[in-house]
Scaffold this motif. Structure first.
Motif, short mmCIF file in Angstrom:
data_model
loop_
_atom_site.label_atom_id
_atom_site.label_comp_id
_atom_site.label_asym_id
_atom_site.label_seq_id
_atom_site.Cartn_x
_atom_site.Cartn_y
_atom_site.Cartn_z
N LYS A 538 0.82 -1.21 0.00
CA LYS A 538 0.00 0.00 0.00
C LYS A 538 0.86 1.26 0.00
O LYS A 538 0.51 2.27 -0.58
CB LYS A 538 -0.93 0.00 1.22
N ALA A 541 1.89 1.78 -3.42
CA ALA A 541 0.77 2.15 -4.28
C ALA A 541 0.39 3.60 -4.10
O ALA A 541 0.04 4.29 -5.04
CB ALA A 541 -0.44 1.25 -3.99
N ASN A 588 -7.67 0.98 -4.66
CA ASN A 588 -6.41 1.73 -4.62
C ASN A 588 -6.48 3.02 -5.42
O ASN A 588 -5.60 3.88 -5.30
CB ASN A 588 -5.27 0.88 -5.17
#
Length: 745
Positions: A538, A541, A588
């Motif tokens: 994450k 991302a 995301n």
């Protein structure tokens, strides 16, 4: 002409094997065969001799060298003659096919004129039938005569309808034959194009192919116009027959009511007659009794006379009632006959209506087939031109938006030329007209939209690069078009539907020996930074400051393929796996709230599907790419009210979309330099806009009156995109290695 060279630089020969050029066996044993190395060796060969003063040996070597040169020259001359003969043969075949197509066009026009004459006669006959029915309703006493005339008219109409049906069947057969021949001619053109590309004559004949395709589209439009008029006439006939049927039903109901009244009246009369008969019998018995008593008593003669008078009056009443009964029976018979005729007429009208329904369905089917042919020819022309195809979609009005007729700013032209392809926008009293490849009205479903692009998606499986992207202001429905509504199967977007079609087609092609491997990658461009949406980390991302800590570089190779360094690429085997990846990417992706949209996409979303196919039986390999892109929406700061991070996002989005506009403007003007590198978005889309891809753009429009300015800008940009010529897409196919040799034999 030094023969046709292949990719490895060798001249194609008919038989395998090599030979020594110093021998002269080629002139005695069969056809001579040369390779490029043989020709170069022959041209650079130096005559060797043992002694300078042995002139005989030098002459023999020189004569042998000259003989081999003559054989090589004769081989090239005969090869050139064979090419010229084959080219002349193909030209003659093309001229014959063009002449045959012209004859077919003339015959179709004649058939169309005959059909128009027959339809005009049918109109006259139906108008006369309507007049007869009107007279029948107003003049009930002349019902039998008008029904007889109507029967004769209907027999004539049935004969004319039978003739018309036969003519339509013949015309449809001729159209199918013409379509088959057009397909055959198209196949021949494809072969000629491949042959001419090897001889570098493709550019000189491309304009001729385009002109012929334009003529074919014009013929298709004329046929479509005739079919639409025919459908309108048939619908008018169908409505008239329905009116006649309703009138017949009303008349039949009236007759049945009259019949019931007459039957009740007859029953009443029969009861009254029976009562009168009983009274008469009773009075006769009384008269007899009185006569018997009168013989005994002459004082009752007056009473007897009175009773006899009553009997005679009652006999007269009985006679009148019997006459009324006979008249009622006659009326009942006439009513039964009229009812029977009405029933027959009703059945005939039902048969006529069913026949007209069948003809109407055939005409509508013919219209659909004509529209499919027009779309196919239009797509062929667009591919030959190399233009970017543009579809326009108008979203419905949302709750709370102004939906009054006075506030409507968008309309759709109804002319045949612009039907389904045109859109008009009113701004400050000025009407702006636009025409695209397809325009979807607000009530168009997701399935309707996908049907129009399904053939383009199929091209990815055939080895082409395909790119579909959605453009428009924020809140115009781009993400809904591409992704759909989660959890609602009927409102799935283009991306899930494209994947379902690809997996279904892959399964069906297994029986033909094809095996496909599919790879998926997803990224977003947020504030001019690439993010990997399939990353499991994450932090990688999405960082707090909006900048990904990992650098993703865009690379274009010599074949026109695009790669993003260090981007995750996942092998997929089912739609379920892809759906899971899409959900992961959606979580995301950067999404934010603005004054114009509750769920506004704050980045450009790029979905890429790489397709690699191999056929074991033909050893053919194809490589296709499907790019599906949801661009972030353009917005004005005065309306969106963005501040802070939203302000930075809006500025980055508008800057990248402005760079896209600069690229489109440069392509439209055919400038030497196209500024693809001005933004990450345009640099990533360079293969799609640079001429080696089949590209389609959705321009999404909102019908809300307050967004008229943004809608006009979007439509103008879309029109400019539609006018760009980016070149013809090429199929990426690697076939089985062939024997690249030629021979005179």
């Amino acid at each position: 002409m030094v023969g046709e060279m292949t990719n490895n630089g060798r001249i194609r020969q008919a038989f395998p094997g090599t030979r020594d050029l110093t021998s002269t066996e080629g002139s005695e044993y069969g056809p001579l065969e040369f390779t490029r190395e043989d020709v170069e060796a022959l041209l650079h060969e130096r005559i060797k001799y043992k002694s300078k003063y042995n002139y005989k040996e030098r002459c023999e070597n020189t004569m042998d060298y000259v003989k081999r040169l003559r054989l090589c020259i004769r081989w090239f001359q005969e090869l050139e003659l064979d090419y010229a003969f084959e080219q002349e043969k193909l030209k003659n075949a093309m001229e014959l096919n063009e002449k045959h197509c012209a004859d077919l066009e003339v015959s179709l026009k004649e058939k169309e004129e005959e059909l128009n004459m027959v339809i005009e006669e049918l109109r006259k006959n139906f108008s006369s039938v309507q007049v007869q029915l009107a007279k029948e309703q107003t003049e009930k006493l002349a019902a039998n005569k008008s029904l007889g005339k109507e029967k004769e008219a209907r027999l004539a109409v049935e004969k004319l309808q039978a003739v018309l049906t036969e003519e339509l069947a013949k015309t449809q057969g001729e159209l199918q034959t013409a379509n088959q021949r057009i397909h055959a001619v198209n196949d021949m053109y494809k072969l000629l194009q491949e042959y001419n590309s090897s001889l570098q004559l493709y550019n000189s004949k491309l304009q001729g192919d385009l002109d012929e395709a334009h003529e074919t589209i014009k013929r298709g439009e004329k046929e479509r116009t005739g079919i639409v008029e025919n459908i309108g006439n048939l619908k008018g006939q169908f409505k008239a027959l329905q009116d006649q049927l309703a009138a017949s039903k009303v008349s039949q109901d009236d007759i049945m009511k009259q019949k019931d009244e007459l039957v009740n009246e007859i029953v009443t009369l029969k009861v009254e007659i029976q009562q009168v008969k009983d009274d008469r019998d009773r009075h006769i018995m009384e008269v007899k009794n009185l006569q018997d008593e009168a013989t005994k008593q002459n004082d009752f003669k007056d009473t007897i006379n009175e009773l006899e008078g009553k009997c005679s009056s009652q006999n007269k009443e009985i006679q009148e009632l019997q006459d009324q009964l006979v008249a009622s029976d006659r009326k009942l018979q006439v009513a039964d006959l009229s009812t029977f005729e009405k029933i027959n007429e009703f059945e005939e009208q039902k048969e006529s209506i069913s026949e007209l329904k069948g003809r109407l369905e055939e005409a509508e089917l013919k219209l659909i087939e004509g529209e499919k042919l027009r779309k196919k020819l239009h797509n062929t022309i667009q591919e030959l031109k190399g233009n970017i195809r543009v579809f326009c979609r108008v979203r419905p009005l949302l709750p709370g938006e102004n939906s009054s007729d006075d506030a409507k700013t968008i309309s759709y032209p109804t002319s045949l030329e612009a039907l389904g392809r045109g859109i008009d926008l009113m701004q400050n009293g000025h009407k702006h007209c636009f025409t695209f490849d397809k325009v979807f009205v607000p009530n168009a479903s997701q399935e309707d939209v996908f049907v129009e692009i399904s053939q383009l998606v199929q091209s990815a499986l055939d080895g082409y690069k395909v790119c579909i992207f959605a453009y428009g202001q924020t809140g115009s429905g781009k993400t809904y078009t591409m992704m759909g509504r989660p959890g609602n199967l009927e409102e799935k977007g283009l991306i899930p539907r494209c994947l379902e079609q690809i997996f279904q087609t892959r399964q069906s092609l297994r029986s033909q020996g094809w095996k496909y491997e599919l790879q998926v990658s997803m990224l977003e461009i947020y504030n001019e930074t690439i993010r990997d949406l399939l990353s499991t980390n994450k932090e990688a991302a999405r960082a707090d400051n909006g900048v990904s800590p990992q650098k993703y570089a865009i690379k274009h190779d010599a074949s026109g393929n695009t790669h993003v360094v260090e981007l995750n690429v996942v092998d997929v085997r089912s739609t379920r796996e892809v759906s899971f990846l899409l959900d992961h990417a959606a979580r995301n992706r950067a999404v934010g709230k603005t004054a114009m949209n509750e769920q506004s996409s704050r980045s450009h979303f790029v979905f890429t599907l790489r397709i690699s196919g191999f056929n074991e039986s033909t050893e053919q390999q194809v490589q296709g790419v499907l790019n599906l892109i949801d661009l972030a929406g353009s917005e004005r700061l005065s309306k969106s009210g963005s501040t802070g991070d939203r302000l930075k996002e809006t500025q980055a989005i508008n800057k990248s979309l402005s760079s896209l506009g600069d690229v489109i403007f440069a392509l439209a003007k055919k400038e030497d330099h196209v500024p693809f590198r001005n933004s990450k978005l345009t640099y990533l889309l360079q293969p799609c806009l640079g001429g080696d891809s089949k590209t389609l753009m959705f321009v999404n429009i909102t019908p809300e009156p307050s967004s008229t300015g943004e809608s006009l800008c979007s439509l103008r940009f879309a029109a400019r995109v539609n006018a760009c010529e980016i070149g013809t897409a090429h199929r990426q196919v690697n076939g089985r290695p062939l024997d690249h040799r030629l021979s005179l034999g």
